[in-house]
Write an enzyme that holds these catalytic residues in place. Structure first.
Site: not given
Ligand code: AGP
Length: 614
Positions: A2, A27, A78, A104-105, A486, A490, A493, A509, A609
């Site tokens: 927070c 935050r 938060w 906060n905590g 992953e 990364k 992305e 394969h 996001k």
């Molecule tokens: C991850 O780096 C991406 N931003 C994206 O794949 C994300 O994980 C996905 O959109 C799911 O988001 P969520 O965890 O908020 O559901």
């Protein structure tokens, strides 16, 4: 996390609080509030709260007459305990309305304190853990707020950064910290207390540092720091040279890098309250299901998107190994349309850090329509997923600003492992010693993440050599196959390089046809039952002259010289927990390549996001 701010000085407090909260909103932003003391107006205090963002709080202040007063506290929340509502928003106060507090905590023993205080006649209005503290201070107050605060905190267990004022002492703000950040800003004839310097930079760059377990009594002309037992502590004063933008990122150039480095603390937070200190076994409050219910499920379906989907794949390995339950994992966008075979015997686990991803929510509704029970794993209290699921495990990771998921991925895996332990225990299939061994290893993991973060210079140097690549391959086996996925996600992305993650055994394969000297292959070759097989796969890669970057366990290099171009040594740990360590260098690798390529690391093109549309 927070955002908290306190002010005492010659300025009107309201504008200072709102301005500071705006800078602290990263935050936490699910509700906000201020309390302002008008010392010259008979010591009356005004409390204004909003269950929306700071902007809404500011509007309320602007619409009404701005509360008079030169002392105040402000909070942007938060949520960890209690939904984001006005009643649960901070500040919280005592029975008399003379003591106001923001926090906060997490107060871990708040339930017993609340019961004790209620028995003495204290009345509580919120669902929060925080509210017990002003009442405890009220119980102990004898005209000295700092002394009463110290006495109260000697009763409190957990993590706290607190800022408090009492109408009886109209120029004083008291702060205290334990396992949560708090810093004092020293202006000329004015003083500030905040959760981080972000809020203070525009007013002062002279900071007084408060240590763990210390209490500060701050007045515009004097500041005193003591330990919880009241002994004086010599103040430590520094001058910072960050600008406001840098401060919000904690001095890091990007939120993504800041959040990668937050991961040791993120892991600690995701485990807080979740390992019984006496038994060493996993406890998951808020699941909404007892052991009998957990033991009744015959299969598990994990639904999620993107990085969360990959965290689900890691969770699958853990649940099948520890709870011996069959687990299917699939993208929520597939699950929702394929007439899934789930029913009352299925536990559907929906993973979503935002709790607002449209496909995941649709999958949850599909699961409910078919009689399944839904458990949500999410970072946001009060999110749609949290409200619709039958039980919830919160990531407790704090807001993640970078669009690319990093610390929330780590927390999703941590929570998935805790769920697997809980399920195994409930089904009576998990050996207690193995259970304790894994919880102990989890609790001992944060320092290993710290060591993995120290690999950053090597990863940054490597990034310079691989930033030109147009394609890349990531390979792994077992529970590290999802980590390969992953690592590829990364890189895709944030650097826009085409990268594929593959099960190492699958290379021959088809994908091996892609390899040539211009296609780097990142291989997860840390300690595992299948390491020798990974080594064989890397020999196949080497034979195609593709450059190999190999992650190995410290001191355990299985390769002949010349077989791999770069070796990254990561701390060795239980294979089941290794994804939490192994992902860190992959995040750093993707980050530094993106920086080399001049990409917008925190807000990559075309991404959002939270994908709240299909
Ligand atoms: C991850 O780096 C991406 N931003 C994206 O794949 C994300 O994980 C996905 O959109 C799911 O988001 P969520 O965890 O908020 O559901």
């Amino acid at each position: 996390m927070c955002g908290i701010i306190g002010y005492s000085g010659p300025r009107p407090a309201a504008p200072v609080l709102i301005d500071s909260l705006r800078r602290l909103e990263y935050r936490g932003y699910d509700s906000a509030g201020v309390a302002i003391l008008d010392a010259h107006g008979g010591g009356t205090s005004t409390v204004i709260k909003s269950e929306r963002k700071v902007a809404e709080l500011a509007r309320q202040l602007e619409d009404g007459a701005e509360p008079a007063g030169n002392l105040g506290i402000g909070h942007t929340r938060w949520a960890t305990h209690g939904r984001p509502t006005v009643v649960n928003a901070h500040p919280h106060q005592d029975c008399t309305g003379r003591i106001h507090l923001i926090h906060n905590g997490i107060i871990e023993n708040f339930r017993e304190l609340r019961a004790e205080l209620a028995a003495k006649g204290h009345e509580f209005v919120s669902e929060t853990d925080t509210e017990v503290v002003p009442h405890l201070i009220e119980e102990l107050y004898r005209g000295d707020l700092a002394a009463a605060t110290r006495a109260a905190l000697r009763r409190v267990h957990g993590a706290y950064a607190l800022v408090i004022f009492c109408a009886e002492e109209p120029d004083l703000i008291v702060g205290a910290r334990l396992n949560a950040p708090l810093v004092v800003g020293l202006g000329s004839e004015e003083v500030f207390v905040s959760s981080d310097i972000t809020a203070l930079i525009p007013y002062t760059k002279r900071m007084l540092l408060i240590g763990e377990g210390e209490v500060v009594a701050a007045r515009p002309q004097s500041v005193e720091v003591t330990s919880l037992d009241g002994s004086r502590i010599e103040p430590r004063i520094i001058t910072v040279d960050w600008d406001a933008e840098q401060a919000q990122k904690g001095g890091y150039p990007h939120f993504m890098l800041k959040e990668i480095h937050e991961q040791p603390e993120t892991l600690r937070q995701s485990l807080r309250d979740r390992v019984d200190p006496d038994t060493g076994l996993t406890v998951l409050a808020g699941l909404g299901m007892d052991d009998a219910r957990l033991a009744s499920f015959e299969n598990v379906a994990i639904v999620a998107c993107g990085t969360a989907w990959i965290a689900g794949m890691v969770t699958k390995y853990a649940i099948e190994q520890l709870a011996r339950l069959p687990v299917q994992v699939e993208p929520a966008s597939e699950f929702r349309y394929r007439d899934p075979l789930v029913d009352g015997r299925t536990l559907v686990v929906a993973i979503s850090q935002s709790g607002e991803t449209a496909d995941t929510l649709a999958a949850v509704r599909e699961a409910h329509a078919r009689g399944a029970t839904v458990l949500g794993i999410t970072n946001v209290v009060g999110s749609a997923l949290a409200l619709e699921a039958d039980g919830t495990i919160y990531l407790q990771a704090g807001p993640e600003i970078g669009v690319a998921a990093t610390k929330t991925f780590l927390a999703q895996m941590s929570c998935g492992l805790l769920l697997a332990l809980r399920l195994g225990d409930a089904r009576g299939l998990l050996d207690v010693d193995r259970h304790r061994e894994l919880t102990r290893s989890l609790l001992e993991l944060p320092p290993m993440l710290e060591r993995a973060l120290q690999l950053e210079p090597q990863l940054a140097e490597m990034a310079q050599r691989y930033a030109h690549a147009r394609n890349a391959m990531f390979i792994g086996r077992g529970i590290n196959f999802p980590v390969a996925l992953e690592g590829a996600l990364k890189l895709k992305e944030v650097s826009y390089i085409h990268a594929e993650g593959y099960a190492a055994g699958e290379l021959k394969h088809g994908p091996i046809a892609l390899l040539d000297p211009d296609v780097p292959v990142v291989a997860l070759a840390t300690r595992s039952r299948t390491l020798s097989k990974v080594v064989n796969n890397i020999q196949e890669v080497h034979a195609r002259e593709a450059p190999v970057v190999a992650l190995i366990s410290e001191g355990e290099n299985p390769f002949d010289s010349g077989m791999v171009r770069d070796v990254v040594e990561v701390p060795a740990c239980d294979e089941l927990l290794s994804p939490l360590v192994n992902v860190v260098p992959l995040q750093l690798f993707a980050y530094h390549i993106a920086v080399q390529r001049g990409c917008d690391v925190d807000q990559p093109r075309n991404l959002a996001k939270s994908v709240t549309v299909e």
